[in-house]
Design a protein around this motif. Structure first.
Motif, mmCIF file in Angstrom:
data_model
loop_
_atom_site.group_PDB
_atom_site.id
_atom_site.type_symbol
_atom_site.label_atom_id
_atom_site.label_comp_id
_atom_site.label_asym_id
_atom_site.label_seq_id
_atom_site.Cartn_x
_atom_site.Cartn_y
_atom_site.Cartn_z
ATOM 1 N N SER A 25 -8.743 2.833 0.745
ATOM 2 C CA SER A 25 -8.836 1.679 1.628
ATOM 3 C C SER A 25 -10.166 0.937 1.424
ATOM 4 C CB SER A 25 -8.636 2.083 3.089
ATOM 5 O OG SER A 25 -9.505 3.116 3.452
ATOM 6 N N PHE A 43 -9.887 -7.200 7.075
ATOM 7 C CA PHE A 43 -9.664 -6.186 8.100
ATOM 8 C C PHE A 43 -8.325 -6.417 8.802
ATOM 9 C CE2 PHE A 43 -10.090 -4.447 12.397
ATOM 10 C CZ PHE A 43 -10.325 -3.130 12.070
ATOM 11 N N SER A 46 -5.334 -5.095 6.843
ATOM 12 C CA SER A 46 -5.194 -3.636 6.916
ATOM 13 C C SER A 46 -4.694 -3.188 8.281
ATOM 14 C CB SER A 46 -6.527 -2.946 6.617
ATOM 15 O OG SER A 46 -6.601 -2.634 5.252
ATOM 16 N N ALA A 47 -5.178 -3.848 9.345
ATOM 17 C CA ALA A 47 -4.795 -3.431 10.694
ATOM 18 C C ALA A 47 -3.351 -3.830 11.008
ATOM 19 C CB ALA A 47 -5.744 -4.033 11.720
ATOM 20 N N ILE A 50 -1.067 -1.945 7.568
ATOM 21 C CA ILE A 50 -1.296 -0.520 7.240
ATOM 22 C C ILE A 50 -0.374 -0.003 6.153
ATOM 23 C CG2 ILE A 50 -2.115 1.616 8.307
ATOM 24 C CD1 ILE A 50 -0.960 0.910 10.853
ATOM 25 N N CYS A 143 -5.012 6.888 10.487
ATOM 26 C CA CYS A 143 -5.124 5.446 10.722
ATOM 27 C C CYS A 143 -6.551 4.956 10.992
ATOM 28 C CB CYS A 143 -4.127 5.002 11.777
ATOM 29 S SG CYS A 143 -2.453 5.063 11.087
ATOM 30 N N TYR A 147 -8.484 1.925 8.836
ATOM 31 C CA TYR A 147 -9.145 0.700 9.330
ATOM 32 C C TYR A 147 -10.625 0.700 8.949
ATOM 33 C CZ TYR A 147 -5.208 0.712 12.659
ATOM 34 O OH TYR A 147 -3.976 0.745 13.250
ATOM 35 N N THR A 150 -11.545 0.262 5.194
ATOM 36 C CA THR A 150 -11.303 -1.107 4.719
ATOM 37 C C THR A 150 -12.484 -1.993 5.118
ATOM 38 O OG1 THR A 150 -8.921 -0.889 5.009
ATOM 39 C CG2 THR A 150 -9.780 -3.103 4.806
#
Lengths: 234, 108
Positions: A25, A43, A46-47, A50, A143, A147, A150
């Motif tokens: 990530s 960001f 990625s959030a 995922i 998870c 986050y 990344t």
């Protein structure tokens, strides 16, 4: 097994995957900044999504000036395998209330899914609330690292010089994801057919060559499996 | 350069689409079985999609102006070998490591 214990069991069972999730990530953070996204965009992707492989795919195609629609289809195709995960989880956590099932769906990632399903198969006597808690334990570990790393990659990007050839990180990440999958003859045939197709159809506009090649590979893999089965039974 | 509009449209749609794929059986279809032909083909999605994506990136990289670069091909082969044998992280290390090593040796 109590749900609390199952949660922490899942959390610990997924711990080794931090070694994969953190560099992968971070790499996405760096590559996305390289492609011209800002820190917030990197960001946010990625959030919201995922799913690393599809994020790399979408990014690579957008950078290649492909239309948004094409980039979206390709990225979704990469995520189609998760429909199989979703189906595989039904007998184990399908009893949960709708809100929890929606949360479970949002958090579903490859490694944690693999760990959860293996555990369910090894321990058929696990009560249903424990299964659900175990699942969330797995995801709760992966998870936040996804986050956070990344974001770290996106912020560190400034410190990384162009001479590091980070453009190459995208194909390398894809190779890293696909190589361990190629453990049977049909999988090898699928990969080989897709490579050949990708060269043959390279001239098609809007990255449609990639689509055509991927479809060709999928059908080639499936047909090889059927042919092998026929030979076995014959 | 990626435009803001393209990025946010894509990210929002990809987020919703990916969620719906993940939610499909768990939430919407209630655990109905996938037909056999679909399962058969879904199995090969990963093995086909990634090679189709990688091939042009390796053969005609943007960084070299579309010229085939033997160093990148060798580094890709190293990543592949490490990936088959050891898994995801060793493949990334082997790929980027051999790229840097070969670039350093050849002075490219």
């Amino acid at each position: 097994m109590s749900p609390t214990r199952a949660f922490w069991r899942g959390y610990l069972d997924c711990a080794p995957f931090i070694l994969i999730v953190v560099p992968y990530s971070m790499m996405f953070g760096v590559v996305a900044r390289d492609a011209g996204l800002d820190v917030l965009q990197t960001f946010a992707m990625s959030a919201i999504v995922i799913a690393g492989a599809s994020q790399f795919t979408a990014l690579a195609l957008l950078q290649d000036q492909a239309p948004v629609f094409i980039a979206l289809l390709a990225a979704l195709a990469v995520n189609l395998r998760m429909a199989m995960y979703s189906a595989a989880l039904v007998p184990h956590i399908g009893h949960a209330p709708l809100g929890l099932r929606a949360l479970a769906a949002y958090l579903m990632v490859d490694q944690a899914f693999a760990v959860a399903v293996r555990t369910y198969e090894e321990r058929p006597d696990m009560p249903k609330p424990a299964k659900l808690a175990y699942y969330f334990g797995c995801m709760a570990l992966i998870c936040p690292f996804w986050y956070g790393s990344t974001l770290a990659g996106a912020l560190l990007r400034e410190a990384i010089p162009a001479s590091w050839s980070l453009d190459f990180a995208v194909p390398v990440c894809f190779i890293a994801l696909v190589a361990p999958l190629l453990r049977s003859a049909p999988h090898l045939v699928a990969a080989f057919a897709a490579c050949a197709g990708s060269i043959a159809f390279a001239g098609l506009p809007w990255s449609l060559g990639i689509f055509t090649a991927a479809l060709l590979g999928i059908v080639a893999g499936a047909q090889t499996e059927l042919a092998l089965k026929r030979r076995q039974t014959a | 350069m990626i435009s803001d509009a393209a990025f946010w449209t894509l990210t929002a749609a990809l987020g919703v689409g990916t969620f719906l794929i993940r939610f499909s059986f768990l939430g919407l279809l209630g655990g109905r079985q996938l037909p056999d032909w679909a399962l058969l083909h879904l199995k090969y999605v990963g093995a086909a999609v990634f090679p189709a994506l990688i091939t042009p990136l390796l053969l005609w990289p943007d960084a070299t102006g579309g010229q085939t670069d033997p160093i990148r091909l060798l580094a890709a082969a190293a990543a592949f070998a490490a990936g088959i044998r050891f898994g995801v992280v060793p493949a990334i290390v082997a790929g980027m490591g051999s790229l840097y090593l070969l670039q350093f040796i050849t002075g490219a």
